[in-house]
Write a protein that holds these residues in place. Structure first.
Motif, PDB file in Angstrom:
ATOM      1  N   GLU A 137      -3.882   1.604  -2.545  1.00 53.45           N
ATOM      2  CA  GLU A 137      -4.702   1.638  -1.334  1.00 53.45           C
ATOM      3  C   GLU A 137      -3.868   1.316  -0.105  1.00 53.45           C
ATOM      4  O   GLU A 137      -2.697   0.934  -0.187  1.00 53.45           O
TER       5      GLU A 137
ATOM      6  N   LYS B 169      -6.630   0.683 -10.989  1.00 54.86           N
ATOM      7  CA  LYS B 169      -6.650   0.551  -9.531  1.00 54.86           C
ATOM      8  C   LYS B 169      -5.821   1.651  -8.886  1.00 54.86           C
ATOM      9  O   LYS B 169      -4.803   2.087  -9.420  1.00 54.86           O
ATOM     10  N   LYS B 170      -6.286   2.072  -7.725  1.00 56.58           N
ATOM     11  CA  LYS B 170      -5.553   3.057  -6.940  1.00 56.58           C
ATOM     12  C   LYS B 170      -4.621   2.349  -5.958  1.00 56.58           C
ATOM     13  O   LYS B 170      -4.798   1.175  -5.646  1.00 56.58           O
TER      14      LYS B 170
ATOM     15  N   GLU C 236      -4.041   8.491  -5.151  1.00 58.70           N
ATOM     16  CA  GLU C 236      -5.470   8.551  -5.477  1.00 58.70           C
ATOM     17  C   GLU C 236      -5.726   8.357  -6.982  1.00 58.70           C
ATOM     18  O   GLU C 236      -6.874   8.169  -7.398  1.00 58.70           O
TER      19      GLU C 236
ATOM     20  N   SER D  62      -7.969  -5.253   5.487  1.00 53.53           N
ATOM     21  CA  SER D  62      -8.813  -4.080   5.741  1.00 53.53           C
ATOM     22  C   SER D  62      -9.100  -3.976   7.227  1.00 53.53           C
ATOM     23  O   SER D  62      -9.130  -4.982   7.942  1.00 53.53           O
TER      24      SER D  62
END
Length: 660
Positions: A62, A59-60, A52, A154
């Motif tokens: 993901e 940027k995380k 996180e 996604s």
């Protein structure tokens, strides 16, 4: 409105309608849905700790980053029902078959990201272009024959329809692997299931494309070019260990990886691997117990290392030798003879005086000379020099002399070169010229040092090696074997009435017999020659063609590469006393496990002169005697036959796999 205008409007409407019809016809494709799947997993794939937090790029980590991460090497995956794959830790995964147009993957829970793999094999009967559509509400990356062709990063939102991964692929005949790496997103409420289809032009029958969960396939170019092979073999003098060099291509580049392995003779167990280390070359077993030597090279030159297999200790006997060529151990292990090249400096002007016809060739003025280096102290002595290269043939069994050859150009008769064989006394450096001959091949001492074992053309010693009617010119590429008595100077043409062509001879100190690999028509076989009985015996090796072979000096043992016309190369061990042959190592076993080959039949005929012409027929793996097939006829009119070796320059098995 005029008639002319009406005609133009009508014509325009007709053209538009025809254009739309043509578009409709072009999109009228045949669809083949995948209904046979293989699945692996799922396994829990949690996000890493601190995912996180943002990195320096803001940027995380993901869930899409989790999709990209490979938990194991995908290029090594070969999906097959019930095949096991090592996962993280001690966990083993197993491929399972599922027959359904919608592949349903049961998630382990709805809280943790999970990764699974889906696979299907596409078999195409012809060249074609297909459009793949893979629908999956969760994340996925799609591969075709190992190449990434699309991804979905996604999962579907609640309102959004599933976004399909689409790709257009040009497919060649054969079997291809479709692999899908999919990641379950806990935030996505849609079921974890995959549907896939291939669309192809209506002109191509749907039967020319088939989806299956069975990876069995015919031979393809990858099998021909990319599979590992054993390029060299060396058995230790006592027969306990075997060193082999493995060569494997690194697609898509044209480079190869080479590495050395030492395996135990009795069971093939790996003792030491040099993979990933500095490239080594010219591995040789030392006559000393458990020791071996090899070369490494860098910008400074070549270093020769001596290493102990048991302790791992190693020393450098020679360092930074420029233009090092080759070396050989003395039988007692107290010294080595090596050769190095002296390069002639390039002229400072553009004008060059040719010293003869061969001087036109680049590097012709370079010369190779012989040196001695003692073990273990490393003291050296130069043995030869002069105008011509000196090439080592052998070291005498007692280590007191060497044989070397000087070759000179002679354009007065074929083969336009003559070789002079010399004996050099290593204590006094006294030299003795033994002969000057044409068509000379290898020369080695007999185990007792009183005779020489020679290979050469039938004409090497005049008519004594020729077994043909008067007036018939012998084929001097039909290599023969001779035994030369150093005291009486008599030549014994031992293969005068032996039809096969001699390839490699070995006079065994262990049993006193001579072993040959020899080309017999289209076969390359192993033969034994009993020196006392003067008889030849063919040895059963379970192979039609023998490649590299190595013999133990102190035991009647050997290791060789062998193949059949439709069985890939493998490495075998043989007890020469009992004649027992066993599989030692199969470097490409996994790569050829699912390859199906057609039968090969011997086919000979008599020509108009009454000669038997040797041939064979390769059939497609799915050959049907009721069908007609295109036929490739390959014939060779050279001085040596095309043998029944697998693969090679003219890959007959590959042609047959494509329906010829």
């Amino acid at each position: 409105m005029s008639k002319k205008s009406s005609f133009r409007i009508a014509t325009s409407l007709l053209v538009l309608i025809l254009f739309q019809l043509s578009l409709f016809a072009a999109e009228n494709n045949t669809t083949v849905v995948i209904t046979n799947w293989l699945t692996l997993g799922p396994v829990k794939t949690p996000l890493p700790v601190f995912h996180e937090k943002k990195n320096f790029a803001g940027k995380k980590f993901e869930i899409k980053n989790l999709l990209e991460f490979d938990h194991f090497d995908l290029s090594k995956l070969s999906p097959g029902q019930d095949k096991e794959v090592a996962s993280f830790g001690q966990q083993k995964l197993r491929w399972a078959a599922q027959a359904d147009s919608a592949l349903k993957i049961a998630s382990l829970n709805r809280k943790t990201p999970q990764k699974a793999y889906a696979a299907a094999y596409l078999t195409a009967a012809r060249w074609m272009e297909i459009k793949l559509t893979i629908e999956n509400p969760h994340l996925q990356i799609v591969y075709f024959d190992g190449k990434k062709i699309g991804k979905k990063e996604s999962a579907n939102s609640e309102k959004k329809k599933s976004a399909a991964t689409k790709a257009t692929i040009k497919v060649e005949p054969g079997t291809h692997l479709l692999l899908i790496k999919t990641l379950f997103d806990p935030k996505c409420e849609a079921p974890w299931q995959i549907t896939a289809k291939a669309s192809l032009p209506e002109s191509i029958p749907s039967g020319d494309l088939r989806w299956s969960s069975d990876g069995t396939h015919f031979m393809n170019v990858k099998n021909l070019l990319d599979e590992p092979e054993i390029s060299s073999l060396s058995i230790s003098p006592d027969g306990k260990f075997v060193a082999l060099t493995v060569r494997k291509s690194q697609p898509p580049s044209d480079k190869y990886e080479n590495w050395l392995e030492i395996r135990r003779y009795s069971d093939g167990a790996l003792q030491r691997s040099f993979r990933g280390m500095a490239r080594i070359s010219q591995f040789k077993w030392a006559p000393l117990k458990n020791r071996y030597s090899y070369l490494t090279s860098d910008a400074k030159g070549v270093t020769l290392w001596i290493s102990d297999l048991q302790t791992g200790e190693k020393i450098s006997l020679l360092k930074n030798i420029r233009d090092f060529k080759s070396y050989r151990w003395a039988p007692d292990g107290t010294f080595l003879i090596y050769s190095a090249t002296e390069k002639y400096p390039a002229p400072k002007t553009k004008l060059k005086k040719l010293e003869g016809m061969p001087d036109r060739f680049p590097g012709w003025r370079n010369r190779d000379f012989l040196y001695r280096v003692n073990f273990p102290d490393g003291t050296k002595m130069r043995l030869t020099s002069g105008l011509e290269s000196t090439n080592l043939n052998d070291i005498s069994p007692d280590g007191g002399k060497i044989l070397f050859t000087i070759s000179r150009t002679d354009f007065s008769e074929r083969p336009y070169e003559k070789s002079t064989l010399y004996s050099l006394d290593l204590k006094t450096l006294a030299i003795d010229s033994i002969w000057t001959k044409k068509w000379q091949g290898s020369v080695r001492w007999s185990p007792d040092g009183t005779k020489l074992l020679i290979t050469g053309g039938p004409s090497m010693f005049g008519k004594i090696g020729v077994n043909l009617p008067q007036g018939v010119i012998p084929n001097d590429y039909d290599t023969q074997a001779y035994i030369y008595d150093l005291q009486t100077k008599k030549v014994d043409p031992i293969t005068l009435h032996f039809p096969p062509t001699i390839n490699r001879p070995f006079w065994s100190p262990a049993d006193g017999k001579i072993y040959f690999t020899a080309t017999d028509r289209s076969y390359v076989s192993l033969f034994l020659y009993d020196v006392k009985k003067r008889t030849f015996q063919k040895i059963d090796t379970k192979s039609e063609v023998i490649g590299a072979i190595t013999f133990a000096e102190k035991k009647p043992l050997a290791v060789f590469n062998g193949c059949l016309a439709n069985v890939p190369w493998k490495t075998y061990r043989i007890n020469l006393k009992s004649g027992k042959t066993e599989l030692f190592y199969d470097a490409a076993a996994e790569d050829f496990a699912n390859v199906q080959f057609g039968k090969v039949e011997r086919w000979t005929f008599k020509n108009k002169f009454g000669d038997d012409i040797e041939g064979r027929v390769y059939y497609p793996p799915d050959f049907n005697a009721d069908k007609k097939y295109p036929c490739i006829v390959y014939y060779y009119g050279g001085t040596s036959p095309v043998t029944r070796d697998f693969g090679g320059r003219y890959p007959k098995n590959l042609y047959a796999a494509h329906g010829y």
